[in-house]
Design an enzyme around this catalytic site. Structure first.
Site, PDB file in Angstrom:
ATOM      1  CD  GLU A 222      13.462  43.087 139.820  1.00  0.00           C
ATOM      2  OE1 GLU A 222      13.150  43.637 140.897  1.00  0.00           O
ATOM      3  OE2 GLU A 222      12.637  42.773 138.960  1.00  0.00           O
TER       4      GLU A 222
ATOM      5  CB  CYS B  25      16.863  44.197 147.395  1.00  0.00           C
ATOM      6  SG  CYS B  25      16.012  42.625 147.152  1.00  0.00           S
TER       7      CYS B  25
ATOM      8  CD  GLU C  85      19.872  49.161 149.059  1.00  0.00           C
ATOM      9  OE1 GLU C  85      20.596  49.575 148.132  1.00  0.00           O
ATOM     10  OE2 GLU C  85      19.128  48.170 148.950  1.00  0.00           O
TER      11      GLU C  85
HETATM   12  P1  NAD Z   1      26.174  46.807 142.214  1.00  0.00           P
HETATM   13  O1  NAD Z   1      25.213  47.661 141.497  1.00  0.00           O
HETATM   14  O2  NAD Z   1      27.408  47.423 142.745  1.00  0.00           O
HETATM   15  O3  NAD Z   1      26.652  45.598 141.284  1.00  0.00           O
HETATM   16  C1  NAD Z   1      25.733  44.726 140.666  1.00  0.00           C
HETATM   17  C2  NAD Z   1      26.376  44.151 139.421  1.00  0.00           C
HETATM   18  O4  NAD Z   1      26.628  45.207 138.504  1.00  0.00           O
HETATM   19  C3  NAD Z   1      27.726  43.471 139.678  1.00  0.00           C
HETATM   20  O5  NAD Z   1      27.827  42.334 138.855  1.00  0.00           O
HETATM   21  C4  NAD Z   1      28.716  44.527 139.241  1.00  0.00           C
HETATM   22  O6  NAD Z   1      29.955  43.994 138.806  1.00  0.00           O
HETATM   23  C5  NAD Z   1      27.982  45.181 138.098  1.00  0.00           C
HETATM   24  N1  NAD Z   1      28.420  46.552 137.827  1.00  0.00           N
HETATM   25  C6  NAD Z   1      28.907  47.454 138.706  1.00  0.00           C
HETATM   26  N2  NAD Z   1      29.229  48.602 138.081  1.00  0.00           N
HETATM   27  C7  NAD Z   1      28.938  48.426 136.773  1.00  0.00           C
HETATM   28  C8  NAD Z   1      29.050  49.246 135.617  1.00  0.00           C
HETATM   29  N3  NAD Z   1      29.533  50.485 135.671  1.00  0.00           N
HETATM   30  N4  NAD Z   1      28.640  48.730 134.445  1.00  0.00           N
HETATM   31  C9  NAD Z   1      28.138  47.484 134.366  1.00  0.00           C
HETATM   32  N5  NAD Z   1      28.050  46.657 135.405  1.00  0.00           N
HETATM   33  C10 NAD Z   1      28.422  47.117 136.610  1.00  0.00           C
HETATM   34  O7  NAD Z   1      25.328  46.089 143.361  1.00  0.00           O
HETATM   35  P2  NAD Z   1      25.850  45.103 144.476  1.00  0.00           P
HETATM   36  O8  NAD Z   1      26.616  45.914 145.465  1.00  0.00           O
HETATM   37  O9  NAD Z   1      26.482  43.905 143.876  1.00  0.00           O
HETATM   38  O10 NAD Z   1      24.482  44.602 145.117  1.00  0.00           O
HETATM   39  C11 NAD Z   1      23.810  45.316 146.080  1.00  0.00           C
HETATM   40  C12 NAD Z   1      22.618  46.047 145.486  1.00  0.00           C
HETATM   41  O11 NAD Z   1      21.781  45.134 144.796  1.00  0.00           O
HETATM   42  C13 NAD Z   1      21.750  46.690 146.549  1.00  0.00           C
HETATM   43  O12 NAD Z   1      21.408  47.999 146.143  1.00  0.00           O
HETATM   44  C14 NAD Z   1      20.507  45.800 146.555  1.00  0.00           C
HETATM   45  O13 NAD Z   1      19.343  46.434 147.011  1.00  0.00           O
HETATM   46  C15 NAD Z   1      20.417  45.383 145.136  1.00  0.00           C
HETATM   47  N6  NAD Z   1      19.628  44.145 144.987  1.00  0.00           N
HETATM   48  C16 NAD Z   1      18.345  44.253 144.515  1.00  0.00           C
HETATM   49  C17 NAD Z   1      17.534  43.118 144.402  1.00  0.00           C
HETATM   50  C18 NAD Z   1      16.115  43.221 143.909  1.00  0.00           C
HETATM   51  O14 NAD Z   1      15.530  42.185 143.641  1.00  0.00           O
HETATM   52  N7  NAD Z   1      15.547  44.400 143.782  1.00  0.00           N
HETATM   53  C19 NAD Z   1      18.047  41.873 144.762  1.00  0.00           C
HETATM   54  C20 NAD Z   1      19.353  41.800 145.240  1.00  0.00           C
HETATM   55  C21 NAD Z   1      20.136  42.950 145.345  1.00  0.00           C
END
Ligand code: NAD
Length: 495
Positions: free
Chosen positions: A265, A299, A398
């Site tokens: 997501e 998001c 975004e």
């Molecule tokens: P992110 O992708 O930076 O991190 C999300 C998770 O992934 C965190 O737990 C992080 O520690 C982990 N992560 C980061 N790098 C990783 C790697 N190399 N390997 C494995 N895990 C890793 O996202 P964020 O900044 O925490 O959240 C914001 C993003 O989330 C925005 O793009 C937003 O649109 C999206 N989001 C989407 C939804 C949806 O339902 N579509 C809902 C909420 C947030």
């Protein structure tokens, strides 16, 4: 509870759990490492968190696998599992203030949004998936009388949930509840920016009767704990919510390891289309809330406002007036509608986009900087750009902050073309009083969720997820429990 003084007293007294939760116990990280989580409202340290790495991930996955194989949860009767899930919902309700406080302090979301949105939605998530447990059915197919062919659904095994910081508790609930309801064991890796509420969740899970090892929490950084989970050979599925870039990495990690199932997501760049016959006042109200809710760190943030050219000037004027309700302030104050962004880095990222917007020719109508008097926190003023075309960076990427762009259009076809001209396709809306326009545009939009004459409406039955690079798979809704199961064909020879 509407009393800011009381929330501040509760905040001063808060003593959050900081360790990992593995096999039913709170434990320090194997290597003893820690990281600091900060309060984005003032930049001060909140807690020193145990920082898990691949060793802790491995312990958690082993515990989850042992619990899974033992059958304490995976083979427990559906009614029993439902009972535990309903108790979780009750305990969430009983501890609602504590959860709200932890997420407020950890990521800056306003306490009023937490108590009115995140907590009720998280509670409903556990109730809804509890209710799905005994609604999952198998099939007996039409075979020759010499055989009985059953298709049965079974859990996957060990599910890893990797979650973002923007709705810490609620995103954990969306991921964990269907995984547990389906009978899996779970390892949750919360975002490093908001690690606190997952540990309170672990505490109430134990109290509700989730057996040891069935639910584990490994806090840590994405590139070590998150990556180790996604690459682990004994994890059967990754349920990921986060950025599109990391979502793509999840697919790669699955391919590099054991071909685990992946649902993602991810991000969005959501349009709201305001047609000339829209209910103008309501549309503007939703345009404002659609971008400024949760500081735009959502998001589904409606960051592209496609407004018919005949309404453009009136829309901008009314938006400015409505936006006055969104004033940055202390997120612990129930009157506050806009809190700080989650980190200094996120604040700088958003300010950088505002800078790019100006340089590419956009005109800032309101906001555009850091609010006066709140410099210690990571605040950004609610911002509106006009003079934007769909080719500009701020209309394509975004931003994940309180920044919207108004883009005028002439025809319905042009509006749909602009809306669909994006690598994302998470949410969208159309505002019109005409039935044909409503249906036609709803069908033409390349978007997982389309709202007509509203925004952010829905309940647990609504599949939540995106087209294109907004991800694959769905949260909420009945199909989500099925996505945490696999089908088995049992062919019985009757001779
Ligand atoms: P992110 O992708 O930076 O991190 C999300 C998770 O992934 C965190 O737990 C992080 O520690 C982990 N992560 C980061 N790098 C990783 C790697 N190399 N390997 C494995 N895990 C890793 O996202 P964020 O900044 O925490 O959240 C914001 C993003 O989330 C925005 O793009 C937003 O649109 C999206 N989001 C989407 C939804 C949806 O339902 N579509 C809902 C909420 C947030």
């Amino acid at each position: 509870m509407n009393d800011v003084k009381r929330w501040r007293e509760l905040a001063d007294a808060v003593k959050p759990e900081t360790r990992l939760f593995i096999d039913g116990r709170f434990v320090d990280a194997v290597d003893g490492q820690r990281f600091t989580t900060l309060n984005p409202a003032n930049g001060k340290p909140l807690a020193e968190m145990a920082r898990g790495n691949e060793k802790d991930v491995d312990l958690a996955v082993r515990a989850a696998r042992r619990a899974y194989r033992s059958g304490v949860w995976s083979r427990r009767s559906p009614r029993d599992r439902m009972g535990v899930m309903f108790r979780i919902a009750q305990l969430l309700e009983a501890h609602a203030e504590e959860f709200a406080l932890l997420d407020c302090l950890d990521m800056g979301k306003s306490i009023s949004e937490l108590t009115s949105i995140d907590l009720p939605c998280s509670i409903q998530t556990f109730q809804y998936f509890a209710e799905t447990i005994d609604k999952v059915e198998g099939v007996v197919t039409s075979t020759d009388r010499s055989a009985l062919h059953m298709i049965v659904r079974e859990p996957l095994g060990v599910v890893a949930c990797v979650t973002p910081w923007n709705f810490p508790l609620m995103m954990a609930a969306w991921k964990v509840a269907p995984a547990l309801a389906a009978g899996n064991s779970v390892v949750l890796k919360p975002a490093e920016q908001s690690p606190l509420s997952a540990l309170l969740l672990a505490k109430i899970f134990a109290e509700a009767g989730v057996p040891d090892g069935v639910f584990n929490v490994v806090n840590g950084f994405g590139e070590d704990a998150g990556k180790a989970l996604a690459l682990h050979m004994d994890v059967d599925k990754i349920g990921f919510t986060g950025s599109t870039d990391v979502g793509k990495l999840m697919l790669i990690y699955a391919g590099q390891s054991n071909m685990k199932k992946v649902t993602t997501e991810c991000g969005g760049k959501s349009p709201q289309i305001i047609m000339p016959d829209a209910d103008f006042d309501t549309a503007v109200t939703y345009a404002v809330s659609g971008i400024f809710i949760n500081q735009g760190e959502i998001c589904s943030a409606a960051s592209r406002l496609l407004v018919h050219e005949s309404l453009h000037d009136a829309f901008v004027e009314r938006f400015v007036a409505e936006a006055a309700r969104y004033q940055p302030g202390d997120p612990l104050d129930p009157a506050t509608t806009v809190g700080p962004l989650v980190t200094r880095e996120q604040q700088q990222r958003v300010l950088n986009y505002i800078d790019i917007g100006r340089k590419e020719g956009g005109e800032v109508v309101i906001g555009g900087g850091i609010p006066t008097g709140l410099e210690a926190g990571y605040y950004v003023q609610p911002t509106l750009f006009k003079g934007v075309t769909d080719k500009m960076t701020i209309a394509r990427e975004e931003i994940f902050g309180p920044v919207a762009a108004v883009i005028p259009f002439k025809t319905r076809e042009e509006a749909v073309a602009i809306a669909n001209d994006s690598c994302y396709g998470l949410t969208a809306s159309v505002w019109t009083r005409d039935l044909n326009t409503a249906h036609g545009v709803a069908r033409d939009l390349e978007s997982g969720i389309v709202w007509v004459n509203c925004y952010e409406h829905g309940d647990m039955t609504q599949p939540w997820g995106g087209y294109k690079q907004s991800g694959q798979g769905r949260d909420k809704c009945f199909e989500t429990i099925l996505a945490h199961m696999q089908t088995k064909s049992v062919w019985i020879n009757l001779g």
